[in-house]
Design an enzyme around this catalytic site. Structure first.
Site, PDB file in Angstrom:
ATOM      1  CG  HIS A  20      -1.988  -1.039   1.193  1.00 36.00           C
ATOM      2  ND1 HIS A  20      -3.326  -0.743   1.256  1.00 36.00           N
ATOM      3  CD2 HIS A  20      -1.911  -2.381   1.067  1.00 36.00           C
ATOM      4  CE1 HIS A  20      -4.030  -1.864   1.186  1.00 36.00           C
ATOM      5  NE2 HIS A  20      -3.190  -2.875   1.077  1.00 36.00           N
ATOM      6  CG  ASP A 118      -4.974   2.114   2.268  1.00 37.23           C
ATOM      7  OD1 ASP A 118      -5.864   1.563   1.614  1.00 37.23           O
ATOM      8  OD2 ASP A 118      -3.775   1.753   2.235  1.00 37.23           O
ATOM      9  CB  ALA A 338      12.726 -10.188  -5.646  1.00 37.37           C
ATOM     10  CD  GLN A 340       6.732  -8.241  -8.708  1.00 30.93           C
ATOM     11  OE1 GLN A 340       6.886  -9.129  -7.881  1.00 30.93           O
ATOM     12  NE2 GLN A 340       5.553  -7.726  -8.969  1.00 30.93           N
ATOM     13  CG  HIS A 355      -0.136 -12.559  -5.230  1.00 31.89           C
ATOM     14  ND1 HIS A 355       0.601 -11.870  -6.157  1.00 31.89           N
ATOM     15  CD2 HIS A 355      -0.236 -11.737  -4.168  1.00 31.89           C
ATOM     16  CE1 HIS A 355       0.948 -10.684  -5.654  1.00 31.89           C
ATOM     17  NE2 HIS A 355       0.447 -10.587  -4.456  1.00 31.89           N
ATOM     18  CB  SER A 360       1.888  -8.548  -8.882  1.00 31.30           C
ATOM     19  OG  SER A 360       2.762  -8.452  -7.787  1.00 31.30           O
ATOM     20  CD  GLU A 363       5.122  -3.902 -10.314  1.00 35.24           C
ATOM     21  OE1 GLU A 363       5.077  -2.902  -9.570  1.00 35.24           O
ATOM     22  OE2 GLU A 363       5.602  -4.997  -9.957  1.00 35.24           O
ATOM     23  CG  ASP A 379      -7.375  -7.313  -5.371  1.00 33.63           C
ATOM     24  OD1 ASP A 379      -6.644  -7.916  -4.563  1.00 33.63           O
ATOM     25  OD2 ASP A 379      -6.948  -6.442  -6.146  1.00 33.63           O
ATOM     26  CD  GLN A 380      -3.871 -12.265  -3.723  1.00 29.80           C
ATOM     27  OE1 GLN A 380      -3.955 -13.477  -3.548  1.00 29.80           O
ATOM     28  NE2 GLN A 380      -3.074 -11.495  -2.996  1.00 29.80           N
TER      29      GLN A 380
END
Ligand SMILES: *[C@@H]1O[C@H](CO)[C@@H](O)[C@H](O)[C@H]1NC(C)=O
Ligand SMILES: *[C@@H]1O[C@H](CO)[C@@H](O)[C@H](O)[C@H]1NC(C)=O
Length: 462
Positions: A20, A118, A338, A340, A355, A360, A363, A379-380
């Site tokens: 976040h 948030d 990492a 990413q 996931h 992600s 990206e 939400d995945q």
């Protein structure tokens, strides 16, 4: 108008999770680039762990350190979700709620034009409004998940979540006026309910937090654009009865500096042919069970595909015996942070086992990497259903009741998406879509529009 030349002061306050804080920090940078002043609020240890600000923007972004109160059950020094197991994050919420007096004093000392907050922040809008500041709720997710969740006012019922729609939990909610198969599936509901049921040191459910954060705010902003599944915007406007403003997808930039980790990783990636490596990362919030970890590891082994696996593994689970010896130089298990974006941008990477968290996902698609999807939380799952419908990737087959998956299916899905003729459609579709997701001008336009709204609806000068 002279008064409109006045620069804004915007307070930005994300949930205590790096997933976040990073998009909220990117949002802060975009606001500062317009010459406005930003106070980015978090706790001391989180502020100290943020990436460095560019020297051109740091004079405009004030990093405000609050002191996180300690509560029973919260591990020592834990200030962000990454310092905890997922089942411990309710202690962090209890401590977070105790920040209210510090935050209120901060707002009172110099009331800003806007507070951007948030989902956990149900007590922030009343505090901000008390001193005349306006509030924007910023959701780091896309449009379909909050649309699925329904009217935020219904989440404020202390008796619990609204009953599932008639026709069963998978029936389409009546407030969505077009057909969709996007839904929360039984195994995900179970996993989230189990966590919500056993975990409430703060006594406040996530659903209530989200609902109250939305209801209390003046504007609902989210990481979304009309060019990808834009039909959810009207649903959200209806449900929320307030301006809903997409800020664009905020595509990532490949950083210019070169940290030492990257040198090692790049050397390994450079040795692989183009688009042959699968990058595996399930984020820092998902705690895999031993069985989930083992099946994934065996699946990677069976696939025969070179892999880079960013794995932050709790001590309670372990990789199969001899795994790393058998894999040798074909794969890397990376237990540190990492980089990413750099990895996904590298030409040797040809697929992303993810996931399906929204950052992600953006990206992966912006760099044209087809997705091998293994969703767990929030939400995945809905993201994965939608992305598979758009043929941007394929989900590892799951047992719909308990969410378990088998090593052979992991291996088969990786091969299909990355190299087999049957999977060409995924590689093509994601390449097409990368033009939309990576379109900086398009997404900067959304961001500018949002900042323009903040400027036009600034606090009146006394
Ligand atoms: C949640 O918290 C309340 C108040 O602290 C407590 O009474 C209740 O038993 C808790 N519920 C669960 C399911 O743990
Ligand atoms: C799926 O999981 C449930 C619950 O663990 C189990 O009873 C069922 O047999 C599983 N289904 C299959 C097809 O393996």
């Amino acid at each position: 108008m002279a008064t409109d030349d006045r620069k804004l002061h915007v307070v930005v306050f994300p949930w205590l999770a790096f997933g976040h804080m990073i998009p909220f920090l990117e949002l802060s940078k975009s606001i500062a680039r317009k010459g406005h002043r930003v106070s980015f609020v978090s706790t001391t240890r989180n502020i100290d762990r943020l990436p460095k600000l560019p020297p051109t923007l740091s004079p405009l972004i004030d990093l405000v350190k609050l002191t996180l109160p300690r509560v029973d059950g919260l591990p020592e020094n834990a200030e962000a979700t990454t310092d905890l197991g997922f089942d411990e994050s309710h202690y962090l919420k209890a401590a977070f709620d105790l920040l209210e007096p510090q935050f209120t004093r901060f707002i009172e000392s110099s009331p800003p034009d806007w507070v951007i907050h948030d989902y956990a922040h149900f007590w922030v809008p009343p505090a901000a409004h008390k001193f005349g500041s306006s509030c924007a709720f910023f959701l780091i997710m896309s449009g379909w998940f909050p649309a699925l969740a329904g009217p935020p006012s219904a989440m404020l019922d202390p008796a619990g979540p609204p009953p599932p729609p008639p026709g069963g939990p998978n029936a389409q909610p009546k407030w969505i006026p077009f057909p969709t198969d996007v839904a929360l599936r039984p195994f995900q509901m179970k996993r989230m309910m189990a966590l919500a049921g056993s975990a409430n040191a703060s006594g406040i459910s996530d659903l209530y937090r989200h609902g109250a954060s939305v209801v209390g705010s003046d504007v609902f902003a989210l990481r979304y654009c009309r060019e990808f599944e834009g039909q959810w915007l009207a649903v959200l406007e209806n449900l929320n009865q307030k301006p809903v403003i997409p800020v664009g997808l905020m595509p990532a930039s490949v950083p210019e500096d070169s940290p030492s980790e990257w040198v090692t990783i790049k050397e390994w990636l450079d040795k692989r042919p183009a688009e042959t490596v699968v990058y595996v990362a399930l984020g820092s919030e998902v705690s895999l069970t031993q069985e989930e970890l083992s099946e994934l590891a065996h699946g990677l082994e069976l696939s025969g595909v070179p892999f880079f696996w960013a794995l932050k593994k709790p001590k309670s689970v372990k990789l199969p015996d001899g795994f790393e010896d058998r894999i040798g130089d074909r794969g890397i298990v990376w237990s540190n942070w990492a980089p990413q974006v750099r990895i996904l941008a590298h030409s040797s990477v040809g697929g992303f086992l993810t996931h399906c968290g929204w950052s992600s996902t953006i990206e992966g698609i912006q760099f044209g990497r087809p997705l091998i999807m293994l969703p767990f939380l929030v939400d995945q799952g809905p993201n994965a259903i939608l992305l598979r419908g758009r043929k941007l990737g394929l989900e590892v087959p799951r047992n719909e009741t308990d969410g378990s998956y088998k090593r052979n299916d992991v291996a088969e899905t990786i091969r299909l998406v990355m190299s087999s003729a049957d999977g060409r459609i995924y590689r093509e579709k994601v390449r097409e879509m990368s033009a939309v997701f990576g379109d900086r001008e398009l997404h900067d336009g959304y961001m500018n529009n949002f900042i323009g709204y903040l400027e036009e609806h600034r606090k009146k000068q006394e």
